[in-house]
Design a protein around this motif. Sequence first.
Motif, PDB file in Angstrom:
ATOM      1  N   LYS A 198      15.784 -17.274   5.217  1.00 48.01           N
ATOM      2  CA  LYS A 198      14.899 -18.366   5.658  1.00 48.01           C
ATOM      3  C   LYS A 198      13.572 -17.803   6.176  1.00 48.01           C
ATOM      4  O   LYS A 198      12.502 -18.342   5.893  1.00 48.01           O
ATOM      5  N   VAL A 199      13.659 -16.715   6.931  1.00 49.09           N
ATOM      6  CA  VAL A 199      12.435 -16.074   7.427  1.00 49.09           C
ATOM      7  C   VAL A 199      11.629 -15.526   6.256  1.00 49.09           C
ATOM      8  O   VAL A 199      10.387 -15.579   6.254  1.00 49.09           O
ATOM      9  N   ARG A 200      12.326 -15.002   5.242  1.00 49.31           N
ATOM     10  CA  ARG A 200      11.646 -14.503   4.036  1.00 49.31           C
ATOM     11  C   ARG A 200      10.777 -15.598   3.423  1.00 49.31           C
ATOM     12  O   ARG A 200       9.641 -15.350   3.012  1.00 49.31           O
ATOM     13  N   ARG A 201      11.292 -16.797   3.387  1.00 48.81           N
ATOM     14  CA  ARG A 201      10.523 -17.923   2.825  1.00 48.81           C
ATOM     15  C   ARG A 201       9.283 -18.208   3.668  1.00 48.81           C
ATOM     16  O   ARG A 201       8.212 -18.515   3.130  1.00 48.81           O
ATOM     17  N   LEU A 202       9.393 -18.071   4.973  1.00 48.58           N
ATOM     18  CA  LEU A 202       8.240 -18.278   5.857  1.00 48.58           C
ATOM     19  C   LEU A 202       7.184 -17.193   5.648  1.00 48.58           C
ATOM     20  O   LEU A 202       5.981 -17.458   5.709  1.00 48.58           O
ATOM     21  N   ILE A 203       7.633 -15.955   5.405  1.00 47.87           N
ATOM     22  CA  ILE A 203       6.705 -14.854   5.126  1.00 47.87           C
ATOM     23  C   ILE A 203       5.928 -15.145   3.847  1.00 47.87           C
ATOM     24  O   ILE A 203       4.703 -14.976   3.783  1.00 47.87           O
ATOM     25  N   GLN A 204       6.647 -15.604   2.821  1.00 51.61           N
ATOM     26  CA  GLN A 204       5.994 -15.956   1.554  1.00 51.61           C
ATOM     27  C   GLN A 204       4.958 -17.063   1.776  1.00 51.61           C
ATOM     28  O   GLN A 204       3.824 -16.976   1.271  1.00 51.61           O
ATOM     29  N   GLN A 205       5.326 -18.077   2.548  1.00 50.84           N
ATOM     30  CA  GLN A 205       4.407 -19.196   2.791  1.00 50.84           C
ATOM     31  C   GLN A 205       3.178 -18.751   3.567  1.00 50.84           C
ATOM     32  O   GLN A 205       2.068 -19.233   3.326  1.00 50.84           O
ATOM     33  N   ASP A 206       3.364 -17.789   4.465  1.00 47.84           N
ATOM     34  CA  ASP A 206       2.253 -17.225   5.234  1.00 47.84           C
ATOM     35  C   ASP A 206       1.196 -16.639   4.297  1.00 47.84           C
ATOM     36  O   ASP A 206      -0.010 -16.848   4.466  1.00 47.84           O
ATOM     37  N   PHE A 207       1.663 -15.901   3.279  1.00 51.84           N
ATOM     38  CA  PHE A 207       0.741 -15.336   2.289  1.00 51.84           C
ATOM     39  C   PHE A 207       0.090 -16.430   1.445  1.00 51.84           C
ATOM     40  O   PHE A 207      -1.116 -16.388   1.177  1.00 51.84           O
ATOM     41  N   LEU A 208       0.889 -17.395   1.000  1.00 53.33           N
ATOM     42  CA  LEU A 208       0.337 -18.474   0.159  1.00 53.33           C
ATOM     43  C   LEU A 208      -0.749 -19.239   0.904  1.00 53.33           C
ATOM     44  O   LEU A 208      -1.771 -19.614   0.326  1.00 53.33           O
ATOM     45  N   ASN A 209      -0.537 -19.470   2.193  1.00 53.56           N
ATOM     46  CA  ASN A 209      -1.561 -20.144   3.003  1.00 53.56           C
ATOM     47  C   ASN A 209      -2.833 -19.304   3.050  1.00 53.56           C
ATOM     48  O   ASN A 209      -3.953 -19.829   2.937  1.00 53.56           O
ATOM     49  N   ALA A 210      -2.668 -17.987   3.199  1.00 56.75           N
ATOM     50  CA  ALA A 210      -3.833 -17.098   3.268  1.00 56.75           C
ATOM     51  C   ALA A 210      -4.612 -17.104   1.959  1.00 56.75           C
ATOM     52  O   ALA A 210      -5.855 -17.090   1.960  1.00 56.75           O
ATOM     53  N   PHE A 211      -3.886 -17.141   0.835  1.00 56.27           N
ATOM     54  CA  PHE A 211      -4.551 -17.082  -0.472  1.00 56.27           C
ATOM     55  C   PHE A 211      -5.304 -18.371  -0.817  1.00 56.27           C
ATOM     56  O   PHE A 211      -6.021 -18.418  -1.811  1.00 56.27           O
ATOM     57  N   GLU A 212      -5.169 -19.390   0.000  1.00 62.08           N
ATOM     58  CA  GLU A 212      -5.999 -20.587  -0.188  1.00 62.08           C
ATOM     59  C   GLU A 212      -7.451 -20.312   0.209  1.00 62.08           C
ATOM     60  O   GLU A 212      -8.365 -21.007  -0.232  1.00 62.08           O
ATOM     61  N   ASN A 213      -7.649 -19.267   1.034  1.00 69.45           N
ATOM     62  CA  ASN A 213      -8.990 -18.977   1.555  1.00 69.45           C
ATOM     63  C   ASN A 213      -9.549 -17.633   1.118  1.00 69.45           C
ATOM     64  O   ASN A 213     -10.742 -17.364   1.317  1.00 69.45           O
ATOM     65  N   VAL A 214      -8.689 -16.742   0.571  1.00 72.93           N
ATOM     66  CA  VAL A 214      -9.156 -15.424   0.148  1.00 72.93           C
ATOM     67  C   VAL A 214      -8.592 -15.091  -1.230  1.00 72.93           C
ATOM     68  O   VAL A 214      -7.629 -15.705  -1.694  1.00 72.93           O
ATOM     69  N   ASP A 215      -9.195 -14.099  -1.896  1.00 73.73           N
ATOM     70  CA  ASP A 215      -8.749 -13.680  -3.231  1.00 73.73           C
ATOM     71  C   ASP A 215      -7.752 -12.532  -3.168  1.00 73.73           C
ATOM     72  O   ASP A 215      -6.783 -12.488  -3.939  1.00 73.73           O
ATOM     73  N   VAL A 216      -8.014 -11.574  -2.297  1.00 71.58           N
ATOM     74  CA  VAL A 216      -7.086 -10.459  -2.066  1.00 71.58           C
ATOM     75  C   VAL A 216      -7.007 -10.212  -0.564  1.00 71.58           C
ATOM     76  O   VAL A 216      -7.875 -10.656   0.192  1.00 71.58           O
ATOM     77  N   ILE A 217      -5.942  -9.505  -0.160  1.00 72.95           N
ATOM     78  CA  ILE A 217      -5.753  -9.175   1.254  1.00 72.95           C
ATOM     79  C   ILE A 217      -5.736  -7.658   1.385  1.00 72.95           C
ATOM     80  O   ILE A 217      -5.100  -6.966   0.591  1.00 72.95           O
ATOM     81  N   ALA A 218      -6.457  -7.142   2.368  1.00 73.99           N
ATOM     82  CA  ALA A 218      -6.562  -5.689   2.559  1.00 73.99           C
ATOM     83  C   ALA A 218      -5.724  -5.251   3.755  1.00 73.99           C
ATOM     84  O   ALA A 218      -5.599  -5.969   4.750  1.00 73.99           O
ATOM     85  N   ALA A 219      -5.172  -4.048   3.623  1.00 70.85           N
ATOM     86  CA  ALA A 219      -4.365  -3.460   4.694  1.00 70.85           C
ATOM     87  C   ALA A 219      -4.297  -1.956   4.472  1.00 70.85           C
ATOM     88  O   ALA A 219      -4.538  -1.487   3.358  1.00 70.85           O
ATOM     89  N   PRO A 220      -3.942  -1.186   5.487  1.00 72.19           N
ATOM     90  CA  PRO A 220      -3.545   0.194   5.209  1.00 72.19           C
ATOM     91  C   PRO A 220      -2.263   0.160   4.361  1.00 72.19           C
ATOM     92  O   PRO A 220      -1.513  -0.812   4.407  1.00 72.19           O
ATOM     93  N   SER A 221      -1.997   1.211   3.601  1.00 70.03           N
ATOM     94  CA  SER A 221      -0.714   1.295   2.895  1.00 70.03           C
ATOM     95  C   SER A 221       0.367   1.833   3.814  1.00 70.03           C
ATOM     96  O   SER A 221       1.545   1.532   3.640  1.00 70.03           O
ATOM     97  N   ALA A 222      -0.029   2.648   4.779  1.00 67.73           N
ATOM     98  CA  ALA A 222       0.895   3.212   5.761  1.00 67.73           C
ATOM     99  C   ALA A 222       0.140   3.407   7.071  1.00 67.73           C
ATOM    100  O   ALA A 222      -1.071   3.622   7.054  1.00 67.73           O
ATOM    101  N   PRO A 223       0.823   3.332   8.189  1.00 72.26           N
ATOM    102  CA  PRO A 223       0.117   3.465   9.471  1.00 72.26           C
ATOM    103  C   PRO A 223      -0.338   4.880   9.782  1.00 72.26           C
ATOM    104  O   PRO A 223      -1.183   5.078  10.650  1.00 72.26           O
ATOM    105  N   THR A 224       0.205   5.879   9.072  1.00 70.06           N
ATOM    106  CA  THR A 224      -0.164   7.275   9.300  1.00 70.06           C
ATOM    107  C   THR A 224      -0.379   7.962   7.955  1.00 70.06           C
ATOM    108  O   THR A 224      -0.066   7.405   6.906  1.00 70.06           O
ATOM    109  N   THR A 225      -0.892   9.175   7.985  1.00 71.79           N
ATOM    110  CA  THR A 225      -0.864  10.028   6.800  1.00 71.79           C
ATOM    111  C   THR A 225       0.520  10.690   6.743  1.00 71.79           C
ATOM    112  O   THR A 225       1.377  10.451   7.597  1.00 71.79           O
ATOM    113  N   ALA A 226       0.747  11.518   5.735  1.00 70.22           N
ATOM    114  CA  ALA A 226       2.051  12.145   5.540  1.00 70.22           C
ATOM    115  C   ALA A 226       2.439  12.982   6.757  1.00 70.22           C
ATOM    116  O   ALA A 226       1.664  13.813   7.226  1.00 70.22           O
TER     117      ALA A 226
END
Length: 492
Positions: free
Chosen positions: A382-410
């Motif tokens: 159920k939480v997984r579905r909310l996570i998906q909806q969170d992204f879908l809501n964001a994509f109504e206003n943006v084309d792509v979403i940016a983030a680090p790929s990892a919080p640290t280097t190797a």
Amino acid sequence: MTDLHRLSIRELSEGLSSATFSSRELTQHYLDRIAKLDNKVNAYVTVANEYALAQADAADAARQAGNAGSLTGIPLAHKDIFCTQGLKTSAGSKMLDNFIAPYNATVVEKTNAAGLVTLGKVNMDEFAMGSATENSYYGATKNPWNLNHVSGGSSGGSAAAVAADLAPFATGTDTGGSIRQPASFCGLTGLKPTYGRVSRFGIIAYASSLDQAGPMARSAEDCAYLMNVMAGHDAKDSTSVNKEVDNYVANLNATALKGLRIGIPKQYFNVAGLDAEVKARVEESLKKLQEMGAVLVEIDLNMTESYVPTYYLIAPAEASSNLSRYDGVRYGYRCENPADLMDLYKRSRSEGFGTEVQRRILIGTYALSAGYYDAYYVKAQKVRRLIQQDFLNAFENVDVIAAPSAPTTAYKLGADLSPVEIYLGDIYTLAVNLAGLPAINAPVGFDSNNLPVGLQLIGNYWSESQLLSVVHQYQQHTNFHTQRAAIAEEKA
């Protein structure tokens, strides 16, 4: 001929087409590099010398007969999770150390049909469970940028093979970041496609609703060439989507950066474990994209704190189910001299599986057990579905979403990290798999220890072309993807 490993996929294709070199010469060049250098990196589990040269000769014959495609005769490495007929397919586990695949995964069938040459099978975390390729029966794979550091995981062998120039490109799989995070750690471009874009048939399953195969290479252009081969519907995979496939190479300049809206999630840049240098490099790359015409838009992704607990309930639950087939009876490892059937089951599994795999099986079995199924597994879905909806809501206003790929280097090999600390390192990648979205890692610089930093761009469903195009255009104005580790500069 000594610098063939420095050529891009397009340059390799042109060289083969013009008969500047043959596929046999190119393949032998890579086999020689593997023979000399892989003992330092430990990227390969199996080096398929005879198999590769036979495919190279067939590619040369096809080219002479006028039957060659653009990739005919170019070598690649397959993550050792893709069944490859006649070659050992181990999934990095003692459990499958003696397993010779009797058939090809669809991805392998497609690369064979395109005339690509399989150099061998590369190392990985056991059954793709891990973030460092330290959970492998065959030992840890080392990061070509610093051999005392991890290469990332679970596709660490794929990343290290490309970063050390022991393969021009490689296949990987991504269940919770296993393409993007090692690509980030090793300074590569790595694409995790939309769930259902690439067939899962013949991939040894970890978590079936999360697993997805994709390409790993130096550049977005090189990834696009491999995506043209890998993508497409497969009737053998019930989760494969019958949707028209783009020509990813032809579309590399198709997305206009001018006016492209890039979402910047506030929550992602305030994560407690985010390294200051990683944050700085990612922000510099976003500034560069802004200079090229993109518009940065601050957004909220309110479910961020739910990513890790949700993933680490669902993925182990599916792993527990998928790995129940390894029972010491039909194939794989079997304990010696079992006293009875129960002893056969117990010892085959406890001796055949490593610590991390056993941990996830136990967590998953617990979450699926009577009395806990509704409290844990169903709630996580159920939480997984909310996570998906969170992204879908964001994509109504943006084309792509940016983030680090990892919080640290190797981090360093053998770092004293608890399982929970390692799991928290996947904070930026897990949600993409939970939602089934596509995402790409692009190298965007280095920290003060000269270890690569990666930018992750997350797209809406079926937007692989757009992601590859944005990164390709960024790479026309930067040179991070062309920089090489010292070991890659060594001659065979």
